[in-house]
Design an enzyme around this catalytic site. Structure first.
Site, PDB file in Angstrom:
ATOM      1  N   SER A  96     -11.043   3.565   2.058  1.00  0.00           N
ATOM      2  CA  SER A  96     -10.851   2.139   2.269  1.00  0.00           C
ATOM      3  C   SER A  96     -11.397   1.366   1.080  1.00  0.00           C
ATOM      4  CB  SER A  96     -11.571   1.689   3.543  1.00  0.00           C
ATOM      5  OG  SER A  96     -11.509   0.283   3.682  1.00  0.00           O
ATOM      6  N   LYS A 110      -9.388  -5.471   7.682  1.00  0.00           N
ATOM      7  CA  LYS A 110     -10.633  -4.705   7.741  1.00  0.00           C
ATOM      8  C   LYS A 110     -11.466  -5.199   8.918  1.00  0.00           C
ATOM      9  CE  LYS A 110      -9.587  -2.877   3.681  1.00  0.00           C
ATOM     10  NZ  LYS A 110      -9.098  -1.483   3.565  1.00  0.00           N
ATOM     11  N   SER A 164      -6.402   2.824   5.998  1.00  0.00           N
ATOM     12  CA  SER A 164      -7.783   2.399   5.795  1.00  0.00           C
ATOM     13  C   SER A 164      -8.506   2.011   7.082  1.00  0.00           C
ATOM     14  CB  SER A 164      -7.842   1.228   4.808  1.00  0.00           C
ATOM     15  OG  SER A 164      -7.314   0.056   5.379  1.00  0.00           O
ATOM     16  N   SER A 214      -1.222   1.207   5.612  1.00  0.00           N
ATOM     17  CA  SER A 214      -2.094   2.242   5.035  1.00  0.00           C
ATOM     18  C   SER A 214      -3.069   2.751   6.087  1.00  0.00           C
ATOM     19  CB  SER A 214      -2.874   1.684   3.835  1.00  0.00           C
ATOM     20  OG  SER A 214      -3.931   0.845   4.281  1.00  0.00           O
TER      21      SER A 214
END
Length: 247
Positions: A195, A104, A43, A41
């Site tokens: 995100s 992250k 994010s 993805s």
């Protein structure tokens, strides 16, 4: 006259041993040292792109049950534990559903006060410097991101990285103040308006859920190219990202 050549039992056994040893070595490397992941993805754009393949250093923070294949419930907590540094890009297990991997950036350490106000990240009441750093256009069809403003953030320890800020009024641009509990971390994606992270359903991430630190991009395919589409590799390989250190 024909003769059949048969492998000697000893030779067959040696081949079996070599294969078993190779499998054990691969398992040890995957469990203890490095594990490959792919980025599914956007994010973490612009730091990590959809189609990046990365190695995650599992030794960096020690080991928990999530460091092992299938996450067997053999022990709790971490062994040989090491603490993430603020700014590290980390793979971890999603706290509400630990069968899912997330990636992250660590922005909050235990005891920190974290808040986002008007799109600016505040750590312990101090704004993280955020300066314009050009624009970004994605080659990912589901998140095209044409000429998205890029901002470079710099932490107190000198760690610096780019973030995206597509909208000045997204729901993550103004948050309440979060206090990070002991043994937990606050995570945010670099693509700040796209995100799901600790501002939302991810919440605080327990130390036990950490898998490892993203270390290097070893392969990268753009334009939604599947790894199986080998014939498309030459035209869609992101050559400039190969063996790039994740910062």
């Amino acid at each position: 006259m024909s003769e059949k050549v048969q492998a000697k039992p000893n030779a067959l056994w040696e081949n079996v041993k070599v294969i078993v040893q190779a499998l054990i070595l691969a398992m040890v490397i995957r469990t203890v040292l490095f594990q490959p992941f792919t980025i599914p993805s956007g994010s973490m754009m612009p730091t990590l792109l959809v189609g990046d393949y990365i190695f995650v250093n599992k030794f960096a923070y020690g080991f928990s049950k999530y460091s092992l294949p299938f996450s067997p419930d053999l022990f709790h907590g971490r062994i040989f534990a090491g603490a993430p540094q603020r700014g590290d890009v980390v793979v971890f297990r999603f706290p509400p559903n630990p069968s899912i991997d997330y990636i992250k950036r660590v922005v909050g350490l235990p005891g920190d006060h974290i808040q986002v106000t008007d799109g600016v990240l505040y750590i312990n009441g101090k704004p993280v410097p955020k300066v314009p750093d050009g624009s970004f256009t994605s080659d990912y069809a589901q998140d095209p991101g044409q000429d998205v403003p890029v901002f470079r953030e710099t932490l107190d320890d000198g760690k610096t990285y780019d973030t995206l800020d597509q909208s000045p009024n997204s729901r993550g641009d103004n948050t309440r103040e979060f206090i990070v509990p002991e043994g937990h971390y606050f995570m945010m994606g670099d693509n700040r308006d796209n995100s799901l992270d600790s501002r939302f359903d991810v919440g605080m991430v327990p130390a036990e859920n950490l898998v490892g630190r993203a270390s290097i991009i070893f392969f990268s395919l753009g334009n939604d190219t599947s790894f199986k589409e080998i014939w498309k590799w030459p035209a869609n390989m992101r050559w400039d990202r190969l063996f790039k250190v994740v910062e």
